[in-house]
Design an enzyme around this catalytic site. Sequence first.
Site, PDB file in Angstrom:
ATOM      1  N   ASP A  91      38.296  64.158  51.909  1.00 15.44           N
ATOM      2  CA  ASP A  91      37.236  65.096  51.557  1.00 15.44           C
ATOM      3  C   ASP A  91      36.497  64.519  50.347  1.00 15.44           C
ATOM      4  O   ASP A  91      37.110  64.268  49.315  1.00 15.44           O
ATOM      5  CB  ASP A  91      37.873  66.447  51.209  1.00 15.44           C
ATOM      6  CG  ASP A  91      36.859  67.511  50.826  1.00 15.44           C
ATOM      7  OD1 ASP A  91      37.122  68.691  51.074  1.00 15.44           O
ATOM      8  OD2 ASP A  91      35.796  67.179  50.239  1.00 15.44           O
ATOM      9  N   ASP A  97      31.154  65.563  54.849  1.00 15.33           N
ATOM     10  CA  ASP A  97      31.997  64.974  53.809  1.00 15.33           C
ATOM     11  C   ASP A  97      33.500  65.168  54.052  1.00 15.33           C
ATOM     12  O   ASP A  97      34.284  65.115  53.118  1.00 15.33           O
ATOM     13  CB  ASP A  97      31.589  65.505  52.419  1.00 15.33           C
ATOM     14  CG  ASP A  97      31.841  66.988  52.266  1.00 15.33           C
ATOM     15  OD1 ASP A  97      32.050  67.666  53.285  1.00 15.33           O
ATOM     16  OD2 ASP A  97      31.845  67.467  51.117  1.00 15.33           O
ATOM     17  N   GLU A  98      33.873  65.371  55.292  1.00 18.14           N
ATOM     18  CA  GLU A  98      35.293  65.555  55.600  1.00 18.14           C
ATOM     19  C   GLU A  98      35.642  64.850  56.902  1.00 18.14           C
ATOM     20  O   GLU A  98      34.986  65.076  57.922  1.00 18.14           O
ATOM     21  CB  GLU A  98      35.628  67.034  55.810  1.00 18.14           C
ATOM     22  CG  GLU A  98      35.445  67.906  54.611  1.00 18.14           C
ATOM     23  CD  GLU A  98      35.550  69.368  55.033  1.00 18.14           C
ATOM     24  OE1 GLU A  98      36.335  70.090  54.412  1.00 18.14           O
ATOM     25  OE2 GLU A  98      34.862  69.762  55.991  1.00 18.14           O
TER      26      GLU A  98
HETATM   27 MG   LIG Z   1      33.803  67.935  49.786  1.00 15.48          MG
END
Ligand SMILES: [Mg+2]
Length: 457
Positions: free
Chosen positions: A15, A110-111
């Site tokens: 993350d 973003d993961e």
């Molecule tokens: Mg994040």
Amino acid sequence: MTDAANKPLRYLFIDFNSYFASVEQQENPLLQNRPVAVAPVMSDTTCAIAVSYEAKRFGIRTGTKIADAKRLCPDLLVVPARHELYVDYHHRLIEEIDRHIPVHKVWSIDEMACKLDRTEAHPDAAIDLAHRIKQGIAERVGAHLKSSIGLAPSSLLAKIATDMEKPDGLVVLRGRDLPGRLLDLDLRDLPGVGPRMNRRLDNAGVRSVVQLWRLSPKQARAIWGSVGGERFWYALHGFDIPDQETQRSVIGHSRVLDPDSRVAHKARFVARTLTLKAALRLRRYGLAAGGFMLAGDKWEKGWASHVRFPPTQDSFVFLRWLDAMWPGLVAKSGARASFRHVQIGLFDFVPVAHRQHDLFLHADSKNSVAHRCEELWGVIDKINDQYGGDTLTLASQHGQNLQYAGTKIAFSRVPDRFEFQQSQRDSAEARRAAIHVQKAIKPRASARWGRPAWAEG
Ligand SMILES: [Mg+2]
């Protein structure tokens, strides 16, 4: 049942921290090590959609109004969002992670989750791998892109582990750490437990993680009201549950309408634009669709319908079906229809290369109208690629439609690069409308866990 203690590490979840703000810091040295907020537009009345760690120290969060943020931190640097840049970095980050371990699933911009193989399942090996990924990112993508990595027996636990240490975290959750390491968490900290599920749990007397942990899979299923509860239980207890989602089943777009687009003819206009956009993606993926669905809702009352036809890539076919179905939607919504939301989707895919033309429809398939229309759209796509997204469009869609055609950041579906090329020529106004600020309104990433394919773009 809970022999979770023996479960090997199976997932690496990564993350990126303060992702948009970190990309901005990476790109601009003047922003580095300083409090930064990313805003959808340069206005004090809007909300931050990302803030750097330096800004978080002042109590500024995703969703904080820019005016309030400036009050909290007078030195705050506010920059406008550049989504195409974030998507570009997203792809570069995936490329880098792929050098070390294949990316199994992209959860959002973003993961990402990766599956560990047996040689990586030992904590020492997994930690070593995590360090190599971080180092690779620092060297080849950017030193300012910090990430939190979680290692655990299930993807859910690995995701939970990323939340335990920020920024630049690395947390191993082993079977034998359970449930101890989870007990400090609030139920709402768990991915998949949004306000609604929290209420259901509360009604069932489950108010802490330990109470949740002690349920049986059957009880979890009853509380969730679906097999999802059982899946959640197993994932929480460290069992590896195969993904339910298989391949892409729908290419869809939906839009919550601006107040002045809620009348029927304007809502239809938006639906047409969404259809053209979905058809473009369809052609990019080399697919033909044999189904079209239209859904809308007028506040509480929803309506949805679908049709099937021989698989095609022809936008005209989809638009014709949309127009044919539209009166039904309007009739269902009442004479003075005010639409809150419209949604379209293409489904029943066949790769174009494998398509069996319908012998009756395409008796002379190379010269048929259907075939030539598909070719025409291929040419339109090419021209728009080269000269910009709106160079060639339908006269009926010309004008303010761009406001809706722009690529927004969807947190459940990361746009492909070409979608940004398509919208590069959109006006500033278009971009503003295009930005998806859902994260600002609902900053809990966890609510996204396991959303259906429909929740996309
Ligand atoms: Mg994040």
